[in-house]
Design a protein around this motif. Structure first.
Motif, PDB file in Angstrom:
ATOM      1  N   THR A   5     -62.020  14.064   6.260  1.00 26.12           N
ATOM      2  CA  THR A   5     -61.527  15.416   6.473  1.00 26.12           C
ATOM      3  C   THR A   5     -61.365  16.102   5.116  1.00 26.12           C
ATOM      4  OG1 THR A   5     -59.222  14.693   6.433  1.00 26.12           O
ATOM      5  CG2 THR A   5     -60.320  14.734   8.580  1.00 26.12           C
ATOM      6  N   ASP A   6     -61.345  17.442   5.144  1.00 27.54           N
ATOM      7  CA  ASP A   6     -61.346  18.202   3.892  1.00 27.54           C
ATOM      8  C   ASP A   6     -60.028  18.099   3.131  1.00 27.54           C
ATOM      9  OD1 ASP A   6     -63.942  19.045   4.291  1.00 27.54           O
ATOM     10  OD2 ASP A   6     -63.335  20.866   5.363  1.00 27.54           O
ATOM     11  N   LYS A   7     -58.882  18.216   3.818  1.00 24.32           N
ATOM     12  CA  LYS A   7     -57.599  18.318   3.122  1.00 24.32           C
ATOM     13  C   LYS A   7     -56.988  16.949   2.788  1.00 24.32           C
ATOM     14  CE  LYS A   7     -56.179  22.866   4.801  1.00 24.32           C
ATOM     15  NZ  LYS A   7     -55.133  23.629   5.547  1.00 24.32           N
ATOM     16  N   LEU A   8     -56.832  16.128   3.787  1.00 26.73           N
ATOM     17  CA  LEU A   8     -56.149  14.849   3.584  1.00 26.73           C
ATOM     18  C   LEU A   8     -57.107  13.695   3.321  1.00 26.73           C
ATOM     19  CD1 LEU A   8     -53.386  15.025   6.354  1.00 26.73           C
ATOM     20  CD2 LEU A   8     -53.198  15.609   3.937  1.00 26.73           C
ATOM     21  N   HIS A   9     -58.397  13.962   3.446  1.00 24.13           N
ATOM     22  CA  HIS A   9     -59.410  12.922   3.242  1.00 24.13           C
ATOM     23  C   HIS A   9     -59.190  11.736   4.188  1.00 24.13           C
ATOM     24  CE1 HIS A   9     -60.919  15.087  -0.226  1.00 24.13           C
ATOM     25  NE2 HIS A   9     -59.679  15.157  -0.712  1.00 24.13           N
TER      26      HIS A   9
END
Length: 211
Positions: A5-9
């Protein structure tokens, strides 16, 4: 092959991934989500390690109060130093006036009546016996004076009966709380507490004024 995912990876498993690898990645996801989840407290913490920007939310917000507290300095939270308090090895304290440092007890004992002058150099060790003096003959002592024996024995003594000391040094008691009688003066026995500078102290400030 999983993606992130982009924010939390967080790991996004793929249908083609092996089951064991998928379970391991999902476990990592849960640990990360738990790590960043909001924490709720009733007051600023007195233990634990905290990164700068860590926010703790107030369990009982009221009008005129605050939403919570934010840490502005990476370090360890600890209780403030207190006088005549028994400390044990491994206890942490911070000064009553913030100096950016935290201190660990390296010798169990009792704090003295007056707060130490806390050193800020890395790893410095020091006794908690501020305003003490070496016992002297035929000296007028007053209540709460602190003396050390002329031959170190790991104890300090607080005057609990004002009066004049004798012309020879008394045989000092070495059991905590025991009384040494010294002509007209009397002394209570305490084991010396020793501290060591142990790094940076966390520093929380309130945020989110309500109302």
């Amino acid at each position: 092959m999983s993606t992130e995912t982009d924010k939390l990876h967080l790991k996004i498993p793929s249908f083609t991934d092996e089951i064991e690898n998928t379970i391991r990645e999902l476990g990592d996801n849960f640990r990360l989500l738990d790590l960043i989840s909001d924490d709720y407290v009733s007051a600023t913490p007195t233990s634990g390690d905290y990164l700068i920007t860590k926010r703790l939310y107030n369990t009982s917000p009221i009008y005129g109060g605050y939403v919570g507290w934010v840490n502005v300095r990476t370090g360890k939270a600890a209780q403030m130093w207190r006088s005549l308090k028994a400390y044990k090895n491994g206890d942490y304290i911070i000064p009553n006036s913030d100096n950016g440092h935290v201190y660990i007890c390296i010798q169990s004992g009792q704090s003295a009546l007056t707060e130490p002058v806390f050193p800020v150099s890395t790893g410095i060790e020091f006794n908690d016996t501020r305003k003490s003096s070496t016992w002297a003959v035929t000296t007028q002592y007053k209540l709460n004076d602190i003396v050390l024996p002329t031959i170190e024995n790991g104890r300090f003594y607080i005057c609990i009966q004002a009066g004049e000391s004798g012309n020879t040094e008394p045989p000092w008691q070495q059991v905590d709380g025991a009384t040494t009688y010294d002509k007209n003066a009397s002394w209570a026995t305490y084991r010396i507490c020793m501290w060591k500078e142990a790094g940076s102290a966390a520093l929380f400030y309130p945020f989110g004024k309500i109302g």
